[in-house]
Write an enzyme that holds these catalytic residues in place. Structure first.
Site, PDB file in Angstrom:
ATOM      1  N   TYR A 167      -2.177  58.185   4.804  1.00 46.77           N
ATOM      2  CA  TYR A 167      -2.773  57.033   4.105  1.00 46.77           C
ATOM      3  C   TYR A 167      -2.163  55.720   4.604  1.00 46.77           C
ATOM      4  O   TYR A 167      -2.876  54.767   4.944  1.00 46.77           O
ATOM      5  CB  TYR A 167      -2.551  57.196   2.600  1.00 46.77           C
ATOM      6  CG  TYR A 167      -3.196  56.126   1.752  1.00 46.77           C
ATOM      7  CD1 TYR A 167      -4.516  56.228   1.352  1.00 46.77           C
ATOM      8  CD2 TYR A 167      -2.474  55.007   1.345  1.00 46.77           C
ATOM      9  CE1 TYR A 167      -5.114  55.250   0.566  1.00 46.77           C
ATOM     10  CE2 TYR A 167      -3.063  54.016   0.561  1.00 46.77           C
ATOM     11  CZ  TYR A 167      -4.372  54.145   0.181  1.00 46.77           C
ATOM     12  OH  TYR A 167      -4.953  53.166  -0.600  1.00 46.77           O
ATOM     13  N   SER A 219      -4.555  47.841   1.291  1.00 49.20           N
ATOM     14  CA  SER A 219      -3.577  48.314   0.302  1.00 49.20           C
ATOM     15  C   SER A 219      -2.249  47.636   0.597  1.00 49.20           C
ATOM     16  O   SER A 219      -2.007  47.205   1.739  1.00 49.20           O
ATOM     17  CB  SER A 219      -3.406  49.826   0.452  1.00 49.20           C
ATOM     18  OG  SER A 219      -2.242  50.275  -0.224  1.00 49.20           O
TER      19      SER A 219
HETATM   20  C1  BGC Z   1      -3.045  53.636  -3.588  1.00 40.50           C
HETATM   21  C2  BGC Z   1      -2.608  53.953  -5.002  1.00 40.50           C
HETATM   22  C3  BGC Z   1      -1.202  53.438  -5.250  1.00 40.50           C
HETATM   23  C4  BGC Z   1      -1.050  51.985  -4.829  1.00 40.50           C
HETATM   24  C5  BGC Z   1       0.379  51.485  -4.944  1.00 40.50           C
HETATM   25  C6  BGC Z   1      -2.864  52.165  -3.335  1.00 40.50           C
HETATM   26  O1  BGC Z   1      -3.297  51.841  -2.057  1.00 40.50           O
HETATM   27  O2  BGC Z   1      -4.407  54.015  -3.415  1.00 40.50           O
HETATM   28  O3  BGC Z   1      -2.642  55.361  -5.191  1.00 40.50           O
HETATM   29  O4  BGC Z   1      -0.907  53.547  -6.634  1.00 40.50           O
HETATM   30  O5  BGC Z   1      -1.495  51.837  -3.492  1.00 40.50           O
HETATM   31  O6  BGC Z   1       1.329  52.368  -4.423  1.00 40.50           O
END
Ligand code: BGC
Length: 293
Positions: free
Chosen positions: A191, A178
């Site tokens: 996260y 991400s």
């Molecule tokens: C997340 C999303 C988010 C994106 C940008 C991703 O890793 O799962 O929920 O919209 O990052 O912030």
């Protein structure tokens, strides 16, 4: 020398008016891939893109009836397109199930060439209210799950060795990371911590396994339109706020990531080792600095 894999038979070589169309390339022909968390969202798009590029794909899903039904639908759509896939239920946090999934893929299709550690969850909360369970669940699935998935694949790749007629690499491991592997994320500390962990997991494995010709990389998506972030794009207000963060002016589609992963898995990306391929419409370019600062 032409790559024999790209000479595999292709679909629809000619159009209705009889003119010959360029054959679609099948850069992953005769390769076998597993995608975890492939019953929905980005995972489905990755599985579909790998299958369209010629790979036989195992569509991993959580072992529950709803995910099983979703995975069956994904497999059916892939087969309808003339490509090859089958479902496999397994929990990414369970080491025996990850190992069994690899064994099953090898029994079914004869080999394993590509592992996409994609499964991921979010459990947002302000830090003062974040429960230990919410912390552990996210770290378990996103980081420990990624480790167990990658380990199962690495064991197979190390035993299997190089098959030069199929790929220049002796196996490809790709993590779905991400932009939050480097962009801090308030209210999503669990996260962001998990994705920061995935980044150094990926780089450490890449450094360790490159001499064995195993390529390890990540794709790092920005905001992609899936259920995980529905709140961020469903209302007009939220969508506008989100678009402020994306210089390219559109929210990503799952197959933006599917295509990126299919490329990353192919020999066209053979010199990419230990890299996060950021696919985010410019989200990580600090867009709030345009005309400011
Ligand atoms: C997340 C999303 C988010 C994106 C940008 C991703 O890793 O799962 O929920 O919209 O990052 O912030």
């Amino acid at each position: 020398m032409a790559d024999p894999a790209s000479r595999e038979p292709c679909r629809s070589p000619s159009s209705d008016d009889g003119r010959t169309q360029p054959e679609p390339r099948r850069p992953l022909a005769r390769q076998v891939a597993i995608v975890t968390g492939a019953s929905s969202g980005i995972g489905t798009a990755i599985a579909t893109a790998l299958a369209a590029a010629g790979a036989s794909v195992v569509v991993n899903h959580r072992p529950n009836p709803r995910s099983a039904a979703e995975a069956d639908a994904v497999v059916e759509a892939i087969r309808r397109a003339g490509d090859t896939a089958s479902p496999f239920p397994a929990d990414v946090t369970n080491e025996a199930e990850m190992d069994a999934m690899v064994e099953d893929a090898v029994e079914r299709y004869g080999t394993l060439d590509i592992m996409v550690a994609n499964a991921g969850i979010e459990k947002p909360a302000p830090i003062a209210e974040m429960t230990l369970d919410a912390w552990r669940d996210v770290i378990d699935v996103n980081l420990t799950g990624a480790f167990l998935t990658a380990r199962a694949a690495a064991r197979r790749f190390l035993r299997q060795g190089l098959r030069p007629d199929v790929s220049r690499a002796a196996g490809k491991i790709i993590f779905t990371s991400s932009v939050h592997e480097f962009i801090p994320w308030a209210f999503q500390a669990n996260y962001a911590a998990s994705k920061g962990g995935v980044m150094l997991l990926m780089k450490s494995l890449a450094q360790e396994l490159a001499p064995r010709r195993i390529r390890v990389n990540s794709v790092a998506p920005g905001a992609i339109r899936t259920q995980i972030n529905a709140e961020a794009w469903q209302s007009d207000e939220a969508r506008e706020a989100l678009l402020e963060l994306i210089p390219y002016g559109r929210i990503g589609a799952p197959d933006d990531i599917g295509r990126a992963v299919a490329w990353l898995a192919s020999d066209d990306a053979d010199y990419l080792v230990g890299t996060s391929l950021v696919a985010d419409g410019g989200m990580s370019l600090y867009p709030s600095f345009r005309g400011a600062g």
